[in-house]
Design a protein around this motif. Structure first.
Motif, PDB file in Angstrom:
ATOM      1  N   SER A   1       7.455 -11.160  -5.438  1.00  0.00           N
ATOM      2  CA  SER A   1       6.348 -10.210  -5.577  1.00  0.00           C
ATOM      3  C   SER A   1       5.460 -10.663  -6.730  1.00  0.00           C
ATOM      4  O   SER A   1       5.916 -11.300  -7.670  1.00  0.00           O
ATOM      5  N   PHE A   2       4.176 -10.296  -6.643  1.00  0.00           N
ATOM      6  CA  PHE A   2       3.194 -10.688  -7.663  1.00  0.00           C
ATOM      7  C   PHE A   2       2.493  -9.466  -8.206  1.00  0.00           C
ATOM      8  O   PHE A   2       2.170  -8.566  -7.507  1.00  0.00           O
TER       9      PHE A   2
ATOM     10  N   ARG B   1       5.264  -1.721  -6.494  1.00  0.00           N
ATOM     11  CA  ARG B   1       4.222  -0.732  -6.745  1.00  0.00           C
ATOM     12  C   ARG B   1       2.993  -1.008  -5.888  1.00  0.00           C
ATOM     13  O   ARG B   1       2.755  -2.137  -5.482  1.00  0.00           O
ATOM     14  N   GLU B   2       2.229   0.048  -5.646  1.00  0.00           N
ATOM     15  CA  GLU B   2       0.996  -0.089  -4.874  1.00  0.00           C
ATOM     16  C   GLU B   2       0.084  -1.123  -5.537  1.00  0.00           C
ATOM     17  O   GLU B   2      -0.061  -1.154  -6.757  1.00  0.00           O
ATOM     18  N   GLY B   3      -0.492  -1.991  -4.709  1.00  0.00           N
ATOM     19  CA  GLY B   3      -1.390  -3.032  -5.216  1.00  0.00           C
ATOM     20  C   GLY B   3      -0.706  -4.371  -5.444  1.00  0.00           C
ATOM     21  O   GLY B   3      -1.373  -5.395  -5.501  1.00  0.00           O
ATOM     22  N   GLN B   4       0.620  -4.377  -5.591  1.00  0.00           N
ATOM     23  CA  GLN B   4       1.328  -5.651  -5.730  1.00  0.00           C
ATOM     24  C   GLN B   4       1.242  -6.410  -4.411  1.00  0.00           C
ATOM     25  O   GLN B   4       1.047  -5.813  -3.352  1.00  0.00           O
TER      26      GLN B   4
ATOM     27  N   GLU C   1       0.857  -1.191   0.000  1.00  0.00           N
ATOM     28  CA  GLU C   1       0.000   0.000   0.000  1.00  0.00           C
ATOM     29  C   GLU C   1       0.886   1.232   0.000  1.00  0.00           C
ATOM     30  O   GLU C   1       1.848   1.309   0.758  1.00  0.00           O
ATOM     31  N   GLY C   2       0.582   2.170  -0.852  1.00  0.00           N
ATOM     32  CA  GLY C   2       1.362   3.397  -0.926  1.00  0.00           C
ATOM     33  C   GLY C   2       2.519   3.282  -1.910  1.00  0.00           C
ATOM     34  O   GLY C   2       2.724   2.257  -2.547  1.00  0.00           O
TER      35      GLY C   2
ATOM     36  N   PRO D   1      -0.582  -2.607  11.554  1.00  0.00           N
ATOM     37  CA  PRO D   1      -0.541  -2.942  10.123  1.00  0.00           C
ATOM     38  C   PRO D   1       0.899  -3.295   9.739  1.00  0.00           C
ATOM     39  O   PRO D   1       1.829  -3.046  10.507  1.00  0.00           O
ATOM     40  N   TRP D   2       1.070  -3.851   8.568  1.00  0.00           N
ATOM     41  CA  TRP D   2       2.408  -4.245   8.135  1.00  0.00           C
ATOM     42  C   TRP D   2       2.965  -3.260   7.135  1.00  0.00           C
ATOM     43  O   TRP D   2       2.258  -2.747   6.273  1.00  0.00           O
ATOM     44  N   TRP D   3       4.249  -3.018   7.231  1.00  0.00           N
ATOM     45  CA  TRP D   3       5.005  -2.227   6.275  1.00  0.00           C
ATOM     46  C   TRP D   3       5.890  -3.159   5.476  1.00  0.00           C
ATOM     47  O   TRP D   3       6.298  -4.206   5.965  1.00  0.00           O
ATOM     48  N   VAL D   4       6.214  -2.723   4.268  1.00  0.00           N
ATOM     49  CA  VAL D   4       7.231  -3.398   3.457  1.00  0.00           C
ATOM     50  C   VAL D   4       8.351  -2.375   3.280  1.00  0.00           C
ATOM     51  O   VAL D   4       8.125  -1.299   2.732  1.00  0.00           O
TER      52      VAL D   4
END
Length: 141
Positions: free
Chosen positions: A140-141, A45-48, A36-37, A84-87
């Protein structure tokens, strides 16, 4: 019911129990997180979605999933299950110099950076305690 009916029922129950245990074991080892973000652009990218392996074997350069800090308290008194989780990317590990200051990262902590300078990371919240890092991203997907 005949004995073969009982055996069939028991076999079905055993298979079902094994499936439940398999899913439980997979969830203990792997985590799927949606990005997200824009903080990790251009790498992510956002949404991956990213698949992370729960591990304590991490090093500088790894992308990790981490429990996000509280916006006011930072990493202090963080309840991991509710956060929440961060990447983020690991920029420095324990004893290595922190980007920007050159001071060493405290023992048991990691300095996290966003790939995009617009993101929040250890520059704002300080070094992250190692126990809040969930795992290392492997795909990543």
């Amino acid at each position: 019911m005949t004995s073969s009916d009982w055996l069939s029922a028991l076999a079905l129950i055993a298979v079902f129990a094994l499936m439940i245990e398999s899913v439980r074991q997979l969830r203990r080892r792997w985590v799927l997180v949606k990005v997200e973000g824009v903080s990790m652009e251009p790498a992510l990218r956002e949404g991956q979605e990213v698949l992370a392996k729960r591990t304590r074997r991490i090093a500088a350069g790894d992308i990790v999933v981490v429990a996000a800090p509280d916006s006011q308290l930072g990493w202090a008194d963080l309840k991991r299950a509710k956060a929440p989780w961060w990447v983020k990317r690991i920029a420095a590990g324990p004893g290595e110099p922190m980007p920007g200051s050159g001071e060493p990262v405290p023992p048991g902590h990691y300095f996290l950076l966003s790939d995009n300078p617009a993101g929040e990371d250890s520059r704002r919240h300080g070094p992250c305690p190692a126990n809040l890092i969930v795992g290392s991203v492997i795909r990543s997907f």
